[in-house]
Design a protein around this motif. Structure first.
Motif, PDB file in Angstrom:
ATOM      1  N   GLU A 240       1.055  -6.104   0.169  1.00  0.00           N
ATOM      2  CA  GLU A 240      -0.025  -7.067   0.452  1.00  0.00           C
ATOM      3  C   GLU A 240       0.288  -7.904   1.685  1.00  0.00           C
ATOM      4  OE1 GLU A 240      -1.229  -9.457  -2.918  1.00  0.00           O
ATOM      5  OE2 GLU A 240      -1.449  -7.619  -4.102  1.00  0.00           O
ATOM      6  N   GLU A 241       1.511  -8.328   1.766  1.00  0.00           N
ATOM      7  CA  GLU A 241       1.951  -9.143   2.903  1.00  0.00           C
ATOM      8  C   GLU A 241       1.806  -8.348   4.213  1.00  0.00           C
ATOM      9  OE1 GLU A 241       2.933 -12.342   2.458  1.00  0.00           O
ATOM     10  OE2 GLU A 241       3.306 -12.583   4.619  1.00  0.00           O
ATOM     11  N   LEU A 242       2.171  -7.099   4.183  1.00  0.00           N
ATOM     12  CA  LEU A 242       2.048  -6.254   5.382  1.00  0.00           C
ATOM     13  C   LEU A 242       0.578  -6.051   5.727  1.00  0.00           C
ATOM     14  CD1 LEU A 242       4.815  -3.579   4.603  1.00  0.00           C
ATOM     15  CD2 LEU A 242       4.908  -5.344   6.391  1.00  0.00           C
ATOM     16  N   ASP A 243      -0.223  -5.881   4.687  1.00  0.00           N
ATOM     17  CA  ASP A 243      -1.649  -5.691   4.875  1.00  0.00           C
ATOM     18  C   ASP A 243      -2.266  -6.900   5.573  1.00  0.00           C
ATOM     19  OD1 ASP A 243      -3.492  -3.700   4.384  1.00  0.00           O
ATOM     20  OD2 ASP A 243      -4.492  -4.936   2.848  1.00  0.00           O
ATOM     21  N   GLU A 244      -1.889  -8.087   5.115  1.00  0.00           N
ATOM     22  CA  GLU A 244      -2.392  -9.316   5.738  1.00  0.00           C
ATOM     23  C   GLU A 244      -1.992  -9.410   7.196  1.00  0.00           C
ATOM     24  OE1 GLU A 244      -1.236 -12.770   3.462  1.00  0.00           O
ATOM     25  OE2 GLU A 244      -2.264 -11.917   1.704  1.00  0.00           O
ATOM     26  N   ARG A 245      -0.851  -8.860   7.523  1.00  0.00           N
ATOM     27  CA  ARG A 245      -0.388  -8.878   8.910  1.00  0.00           C
ATOM     28  C   ARG A 245      -0.901  -7.670   9.701  1.00  0.00           C
ATOM     29  NH1 ARG A 245       5.214 -11.721   9.250  1.00  0.00           N
ATOM     30  NH2 ARG A 245       5.114 -13.061   7.424  1.00  0.00           N
ATOM     31  N   ASP A 246      -1.740  -6.866   9.058  1.00  0.00           N
ATOM     32  CA  ASP A 246      -2.296  -5.672   9.696  1.00  0.00           C
ATOM     33  C   ASP A 246      -1.247  -4.660  10.112  1.00  0.00           C
ATOM     34  OD1 ASP A 246      -4.968  -5.417   9.657  1.00  0.00           O
ATOM     35  OD2 ASP A 246      -5.324  -6.830  11.322  1.00  0.00           O
ATOM     36  N   VAL A 247      -0.211  -4.561   9.307  1.00  0.00           N
ATOM     37  CA  VAL A 247       0.862  -3.615   9.620  1.00  0.00           C
ATOM     38  C   VAL A 247       0.762  -2.434   8.652  1.00  0.00           C
ATOM     39  CG1 VAL A 247       3.357  -3.259   9.720  1.00  0.00           C
ATOM     40  CG2 VAL A 247       2.395  -5.488  10.329  1.00  0.00           C
ATOM     41  N   PRO A 248       0.493  -1.241   9.165  1.00  0.00           N
ATOM     42  CA  PRO A 248       0.478  -0.080   8.271  1.00  0.00           C
ATOM     43  C   PRO A 248       1.913   0.308   7.895  1.00  0.00           C
ATOM     44  CG  PRO A 248       0.128   0.623  10.530  1.00  0.00           C
ATOM     45  CD  PRO A 248       0.274  -0.878  10.570  1.00  0.00           C
ATOM     46  N   ALA A 249       2.088   0.883   6.714  1.00  0.00           N
ATOM     47  CA  ALA A 249       3.442   1.278   6.330  1.00  0.00           C
ATOM     48  C   ALA A 249       3.436   2.497   5.430  1.00  0.00           C
ATOM     49  CB  ALA A 249       4.148   0.122   5.622  1.00  0.00           C
ATOM     50  N   ALA A 250       4.147   3.520   5.857  1.00  0.00           N
ATOM     51  CA  ALA A 250       4.440   4.652   4.978  1.00  0.00           C
ATOM     52  C   ALA A 250       5.668   4.274   4.163  1.00  0.00           C
ATOM     53  CB  ALA A 250       4.697   5.897   5.810  1.00  0.00           C
ATOM     54  N   LYS A 251       6.147   5.211   3.370  1.00  0.00           N
ATOM     55  CA  LYS A 251       7.355   4.936   2.593  1.00  0.00           C
ATOM     56  C   LYS A 251       8.522   5.775   3.101  1.00  0.00           C
ATOM     57  CE  LYS A 251       4.968   3.907  -1.741  1.00  0.00           C
ATOM     58  NZ  LYS A 251       4.617   4.541  -3.020  1.00  0.00           N
ATOM     59  N   GLY A 252       9.720   5.199   2.980  1.00  0.00           N
ATOM     60  CA  GLY A 252      10.933   5.914   3.371  1.00  0.00           C
ATOM     61  C   GLY A 252      11.453   6.777   2.231  1.00  0.00           C
ATOM     62  N   ASP A 253      12.651   7.313   2.419  1.00  0.00           N
ATOM     63  CA  ASP A 253      13.227   8.267   1.461  1.00  0.00           C
ATOM     64  C   ASP A 253      13.367   7.714   0.053  1.00  0.00           C
ATOM     65  OD1 ASP A 253      13.437  10.166   3.359  1.00  0.00           O
ATOM     66  OD2 ASP A 253      15.612  10.048   3.612  1.00  0.00           O
ATOM     67  N   GLU A 254      13.558   6.395  -0.051  1.00  0.00           N
ATOM     68  CA  GLU A 254      13.799   5.820  -1.378  1.00  0.00           C
ATOM     69  C   GLU A 254      12.569   5.123  -1.951  1.00  0.00           C
ATOM     70  OE1 GLU A 254      17.272   3.353  -1.109  1.00  0.00           O
ATOM     71  OE2 GLU A 254      18.592   5.052  -0.693  1.00  0.00           O
ATOM     72  N   GLY A 255      11.421   5.298  -1.302  1.00  0.00           N
ATOM     73  CA  GLY A 255      10.195   4.691  -1.816  1.00  0.00           C
ATOM     74  C   GLY A 255       9.946   3.282  -1.310  1.00  0.00           C
ATOM     75  N   ALA A 256      10.851   2.773  -0.465  1.00  0.00           N
ATOM     76  CA  ALA A 256      10.635   1.451   0.135  1.00  0.00           C
ATOM     77  C   ALA A 256       9.599   1.578   1.250  1.00  0.00           C
ATOM     78  CB  ALA A 256      11.940   0.920   0.712  1.00  0.00           C
TER      79      ALA A 256
ATOM     80  N   ILE B  65      22.891  -2.705 -10.327  1.00  0.00           N
ATOM     81  CA  ILE B  65      22.655  -1.277 -10.116  1.00  0.00           C
ATOM     82  C   ILE B  65      21.629  -1.166  -8.998  1.00  0.00           C
ATOM     83  CG2 ILE B  65      20.930  -1.205 -11.995  1.00  0.00           C
ATOM     84  CD1 ILE B  65      21.713   1.773 -12.368  1.00  0.00           C
ATOM     85  N   LYS B  66      21.939  -0.345  -7.992  1.00  0.00           N
ATOM     86  CA  LYS B  66      21.011  -0.166  -6.879  1.00  0.00           C
ATOM     87  C   LYS B  66      20.363   1.199  -7.045  1.00  0.00           C
ATOM     88  CE  LYS B  66      22.110   0.861  -2.445  1.00  0.00           C
ATOM     89  NZ  LYS B  66      22.301   0.814  -0.987  1.00  0.00           N
ATOM     90  N   THR B  67      19.111   1.194  -7.447  1.00  0.00           N
ATOM     91  CA  THR B  67      18.480   2.488  -7.706  1.00  0.00           C
ATOM     92  C   THR B  67      16.986   2.495  -7.405  1.00  0.00           C
ATOM     93  OG1 THR B  67      18.311   4.264  -9.324  1.00  0.00           O
ATOM     94  CG2 THR B  67      18.252   2.017 -10.210  1.00  0.00           C
ATOM     95  N   GLY B  68      16.604   1.781  -6.340  1.00  0.00           N
ATOM     96  CA  GLY B  68      15.218   1.856  -5.881  1.00  0.00           C
ATOM     97  C   GLY B  68      14.275   1.042  -6.746  1.00  0.00           C
ATOM     98  N   THR B  69      12.980   1.219  -6.495  1.00  0.00           N
ATOM     99  CA  THR B  69      11.970   0.408  -7.167  1.00  0.00           C
ATOM    100  C   THR B  69      10.847   1.267  -7.739  1.00  0.00           C
ATOM    101  OG1 THR B  69      12.428  -1.316  -5.563  1.00  0.00           O
ATOM    102  CG2 THR B  69      10.449  -1.576  -6.848  1.00  0.00           C
ATOM    103  N   VAL B  70      10.359   2.182  -6.935  1.00  0.00           N
ATOM    104  CA  VAL B  70       9.254   3.047  -7.365  1.00  0.00           C
ATOM    105  C   VAL B  70       9.572   4.495  -6.981  1.00  0.00           C
ATOM    106  CG1 VAL B  70       7.474   1.254  -7.139  1.00  0.00           C
ATOM    107  CG2 VAL B  70       8.034   2.694  -5.161  1.00  0.00           C
ATOM    108  N   GLY B  71       8.784   5.428  -7.519  1.00  0.00           N
ATOM    109  CA  GLY B  71       9.017   6.854  -7.241  1.00  0.00           C
ATOM    110  C   GLY B  71       9.781   7.470  -8.410  1.00  0.00           C
ATOM    111  N   GLY B  72       9.375   8.652  -8.835  1.00  0.00           N
ATOM    112  CA  GLY B  72       9.876   9.252 -10.072  1.00  0.00           C
ATOM    113  C   GLY B  72      11.385   9.327 -10.188  1.00  0.00           C
TER     114      GLY B  72
END
Ligand SMILES: O=C(O)[C@@H](CO)OP(=O)(O)O
Ligand SMILES: [Mg+2]
Length: 409
Positions: free
Chosen positions: A181-197, A385-392
């Motif tokens: 949402e924050e990126l959207d407000e700033r008009d910044v498009p964003a794909a996702k990287g390898d870990e879903g970020a 534990i560092k294991t990402g946020t989203v993505g199967g």
């Protein structure tokens, strides 16, 4: 205890679409364990060697499998020692750390199955405490995990005040959504990287602002403290000829890099900074740790900033001991495939804890549905534990953590 009847190895897909090694271990009494090796993109120079899966499988079938079949499944140290002996090198370059770690983890699962116990209990024992690791959630990232995004590899949500695992996991997912949402407000498009970020084409400075805003929004919503942290993955930024850290068109000297990281920790009250300096710079880590961290006191419990060695320590007790001797960092990242076996990973956690260092159990950027690290983090009483946020392949671990907390595995 039952003996290992057979080990099967095969190639399966990882989350990047690359092949990786999966192992099945079957015991004589019908116990079964299956595990798959993850794979890094920003790999440390001193990691155990991952071989192309076809070669790793062939070599493990020839050298290791015949020696492990017939061993007791519950004797993890023996199985891991035989894996090492069968490999015959220091870095698993014969059978591949990918074959080794898959067999090691599948053996532990088969032994747990025989016992009828969840894996974390088999690994951690009946009298482990009831602490749970705090999930570090990668929500903005670049570096080796996404092109044309931030130079710093990972910006990680750290829900340090969450009253439960489940609330922590959902808080990280909410921060991930708030970043969008924050990126959207700033008009910044964003794909996702390898870990879903999210992998937006923004400066690191802007990423700090976006993180700060997103974390604050969700903190207000959930009513508990959320901080954030970084994996700088500085070895990937370091130019050893020029002896500078390269951030696109800008460079930083070693002293400037230390000052920059210290300033960011102070300004944003960072909970966690991984690999702030090059993987050979033990002294630099020590300087930064002295400046901002607390050494020798399980600093996560005091709410202090962890300075964590990933490429620096590579889950290796020799390198960790070198770091402990000079006061480099106050925590270690634990990735079983960096060192090749669960026994080695446990030894690294133990050495860390004996010396007041925290342990942070971690996924790799290339992952599978394997959930072993969730159990490992609980079994070893890891701080995070560092294991990402989203993505199967990421939620597989997070959901397993929730099940462990709910006694439902
Ligand atoms: O640097 C890291 O900590 C990891 C995981 O986030 O990345 P990779 O698996 O690519 O080494
Ligand atoms: Mg790292």
């Amino acid at each position: 205890m039952t003996r290992i009847r057979s080990i099967s190895l095969r190639r399966v897909l990882d989350s990047r679409g690359n092949p990786t090694v999966e192992a099945d271990v079957l015991t004589e009494s019908g116990g079964f364990g299956r595990a798959a090796a993850p794979s890094g993109a920003s790999t440390g120079e001193y990691e155990a060697v991952e071989r192309p899966p076809t070669e790793a499988i062939a070599a493990a079938r020839e050298h290791a499998v015949p020696r492990i079949e017939g061993l007791f499944a519950g004797d993890q140290r023996e199985v891991d020692a035989v894996l090492r002996a069968a490999d015959g090198t220091d870095d698993f370059s014969e059978i591949g750390a990918n074959s080794a770690v898959a067999i090691s983890m599948a053996t532990a699962k088969a032994a747990a199955d025989v016992l009828g116990a969840p894996l974390y209990q088999h690994l951690g024992g009946a009298f482990r405490g009831d602490n749970f690791p705090i999930p570090l959630g990668n929500v903005i990232g670049g570096g080796e995990h996404a092109r044309d995004a931030t130079h710093i590899q990972e910006f990680l949500a750290a829900p340090v005040g969450a009253p439960s695992v489940v609330e922590a996991v959902f808080a990280n997912a909410a921060v991930h959504a708030a970043v969008a949402e924050e990126l959207d407000e700033r008009d910044v498009p964003a794909a996702k990287g390898d870990e879903g970020a999210w992998a937006p084409a923004i400066s690191d400075a802007e990423a700090f602002e976006v993180m700060d805003a997103a974390v604050e929004t969700i903190e207000d919503e959930v009513g508990f403290e959320i901080r954030f942290g970084l994996d700088v993955a500085a070895a990937e930024l370091y130019d050893s000829d020029e002896e500078v850290y390269v951030y696109g068109d800008e460079t930083k000297t070693r002293a400037e890099q230390i000052a920059y990281v210290a300033e960011m920790i102070d300004e944003y009250d960072l909970a966690y900074v991984e690999d702030p300096l090059d993987e050979d710079d033990f002294e630099g880590y020590a300087e930064l740790t002295e400046r901002v961290g607390v050494a020798g006191a399980r600093p996560s419990q005091a709410g202090d900033c962890l300075i964590c060695g990933d490429d620096l320590f590579v889950t290796n007790t020799d390198r960790l001991q070198t770091g402990i001797d000079v006061g480099a960092g106050n925590s270690i990242l634990i990735k079983p495939n960096q060192i090749g076996t669960l026994s080695d990973a446990f030894d690294a956690v133990e050495l860390a804890h004996r010396n007041g260092y925290d342990a942070v159990v971690s996924h790799r950027s290339g992952e599978t549905e394997d959930t072993t690290i969730a159990h490992l983090a609980v079994a070893t009483d890891a701080a995070y534990i560092k294991t990402g946020t989203v993505g199967g392949e990421r939620t597989a671990k997070l959901n397993e953590l929730i099940r462990i907390a709910d006694d439902a595995v």
